[in-house]
Design an enzyme around this catalytic site. Sequence first.
Site, PDB file in Angstrom:
ATOM      1  N   TYR A  64       0.831  -1.216   0.000  1.00 38.64           N
ATOM      2  CA  TYR A  64       0.000   0.000   0.000  1.00 38.64           C
ATOM      3  C   TYR A  64       0.860   1.259   0.000  1.00 38.64           C
ATOM      4  O   TYR A  64       1.841   1.334   0.721  1.00 38.64           O
ATOM      5  CB  TYR A  64      -0.930   0.020   1.223  1.00 38.64           C
ATOM      6  N   GLU A  66      -0.624   4.860  -0.426  1.00 47.58           N
ATOM      7  CA  GLU A  66      -1.422   6.084  -0.623  1.00 47.58           C
ATOM      8  C   GLU A  66      -0.537   7.321  -0.483  1.00 47.58           C
ATOM      9  O   GLU A  66       0.302   7.405   0.413  1.00 47.58           O
ATOM     10  CB  GLU A  66      -2.553   6.145   0.416  1.00 47.58           C
ATOM     11  N   THR A 236      -4.022   6.231 -21.814  1.00 49.29           N
ATOM     12  CA  THR A 236      -3.857   4.879 -21.290  1.00 49.29           C
ATOM     13  C   THR A 236      -2.419   4.468 -21.583  1.00 49.29           C
ATOM     14  O   THR A 236      -1.739   5.072 -22.410  1.00 49.29           O
ATOM     15  CB  THR A 236      -4.805   3.882 -21.981  1.00 49.29           C
ATOM     16  N   ARG A 245      -1.960  -2.443 -18.314  1.00 50.93           N
ATOM     17  CA  ARG A 245      -3.236  -1.726 -18.274  1.00 50.93           C
ATOM     18  C   ARG A 245      -3.165  -0.661 -17.191  1.00 50.93           C
ATOM     19  O   ARG A 245      -3.121  -0.971 -15.998  1.00 50.93           O
ATOM     20  CB  ARG A 245      -4.390  -2.673 -17.974  1.00 50.93           C
TER      21      ARG A 245
HETATM   22  C1  LIG Z   1      -9.526   3.472 -24.276  1.00 48.19           C
HETATM   23  C2  LIG Z   1      -9.838   4.888 -24.072  1.00 48.19           C
HETATM   24  C3  LIG Z   1     -10.132   5.401 -22.800  1.00 48.19           C
HETATM   25  C4  LIG Z   1     -10.417   4.561 -21.598  1.00 48.19           C
HETATM   26  O1  LIG Z   1      -9.508   3.684 -21.192  1.00 48.19           O
HETATM   27  P1  LIG Z   1      -9.894   2.480 -20.214  1.00 48.19           P
HETATM   28  O2  LIG Z   1      -8.560   2.054 -19.762  1.00 48.19           O
HETATM   29  O3  LIG Z   1     -10.617   1.485 -21.063  1.00 48.19           O
HETATM   30  O4  LIG Z   1     -10.737   3.017 -19.117  1.00 48.19           O
HETATM   31  C5  LIG Z   1     -10.306   6.772 -22.687  1.00 48.19           C
HETATM   32  N1  LIG Z   1     -10.211   7.577 -23.741  1.00 48.19           N
HETATM   33  C6  LIG Z   1      -9.978   7.117 -24.979  1.00 48.19           C
HETATM   34  C7  LIG Z   1      -9.896   8.070 -26.111  1.00 48.19           C
HETATM   35  C8  LIG Z   1      -9.792   5.755 -25.192  1.00 48.19           C
HETATM   36  O5  LIG Z   1      -9.595   5.313 -26.430  1.00 48.19           O
END
Ligand SMILES: *Cc1c(COP(=O)(O)O)cnc(C)c1O
Length: 423
Positions: A64, A66, A236, A245
């Site tokens: 953890y 935070e 992302t 991810r």
């Molecule tokens: C994929 C995507 C997101 C969201 O990402 P997640 O990891 O799926 O929550 C946000 N904005 C755009 C433009 C995306 O293509």
Amino acid sequence: MNHPVFTPSVSIPSARLAETDPELSCLLAAETARQRDKIRLIASENYASAAVREACSSHLTNQYSEGYPGARYYEGQQIVDQVERLAIARAKELFGAEHVNVQPYSGSPANLAVYLAFLKPGETVLAMRLAHGGHLTHGSKVSITGKHWNVVQYGLDPETKRLDYDAIRALALEHRPKLLIAGHSAYPRQIDFAAFRAIADEVGSLLMVDMAHFAGLVAAGAHPSPVPFADVVTTTTHKSLRGPRGAMILCRAEHAAKIDKAVFPGLQGGPHNAITAAIAVALKEALQPDFAEYGRQCVANARALAERLIEHGFDIVTGGTDNHLVLVDLRSKGIAGKPLAAALDRAGLVANYNSVPWDDRPPQDPSGLRLGTPSMTTRGFREGEFRQVADWIAGIVASGLDEDVIARISAEALALASSFPMP
Ligand SMILES: *Cc1c(COP(=O)(O)O)cnc(C)c1O
């Protein structure tokens, strides 16, 4: 005095996954085989390296943290502070950003953090319509962003199917948004960030660019960077950037405190430290010269795919691409996206059905197919292999989704995939 001998009352499982949970282990092996055997064309997906996956499963998952490096709410942060600082330093170097937050759990919470940082509920946002290639978090009615804020949406030019900066400017002048958002999940062209900046300056709004889809191309120098133009850039880390991810927020130094407070404690608790480590690894990979080659090849491959599909008589939205994705409008072929995507999957070609601009069919059963090049570019596909993919798609459509044709192509696709090992 007798010291007691420590005997653990509970045994700590030490066996590997295959022994602890053979059922789950079998499922993971099957997924590995699927990713190995299929030609993956989903524009938001990729293959993370073995090094990135190793960091994801490190002992940092036990911890953890935070807070932020040097300012945590827990002891024991000697190592993870260095890990997070490394990830931040590499992101700054790669993208030339003044401030970076590497803690958002994924792209959607990263975007929500920006709303939280700058907007009170009900304030106005101007962003791209989902049906024209925007993202759910850009104010779609089914997203919290569309429920808690007053989101006005811009679309594409009906003729060119490209962004119409005059129309966006007119909407901005009319609605005076506090936040203007650029970025997309299904727009096959580059964005004019200078034009967005000029609109934001004229109406006094903040500019956020969501580069989730094309961050890997930006890192590679194969797409213009929004960083010099935007107040805030969200991304992302698992799409074209090829990391774990997760997500990052890049911003100007003046917004650093607001962004950091919005992510933690505004929206999240403890950061996912193992993912932070894996982001650091992915960023190191993206700083290597061969990543520039990967990004350039993603675009060259998408162009080859689009050109060959056009030769086969397909209608490609905007008539081509300058990024990693191709949007096919299937209406002229008299077939819908969903049955075609299912047939392609049976043939070993994995893609997703997608709305096209001014689609007359519903989003759950739309008229388009979205294809992307990052995954197979990572495996070494070049223009020739992508032309082959286009030929297979055309063959399946021309056959009327004939199962014998699909079976023949699935054997050929498996053979091609087998000669391009996955990481
Ligand atoms: C994929 C995507 C997101 C969201 O990402 P997640 O990891 O799926 O929550 C946000 N904005 C755009 C433009 C995306 O293509």
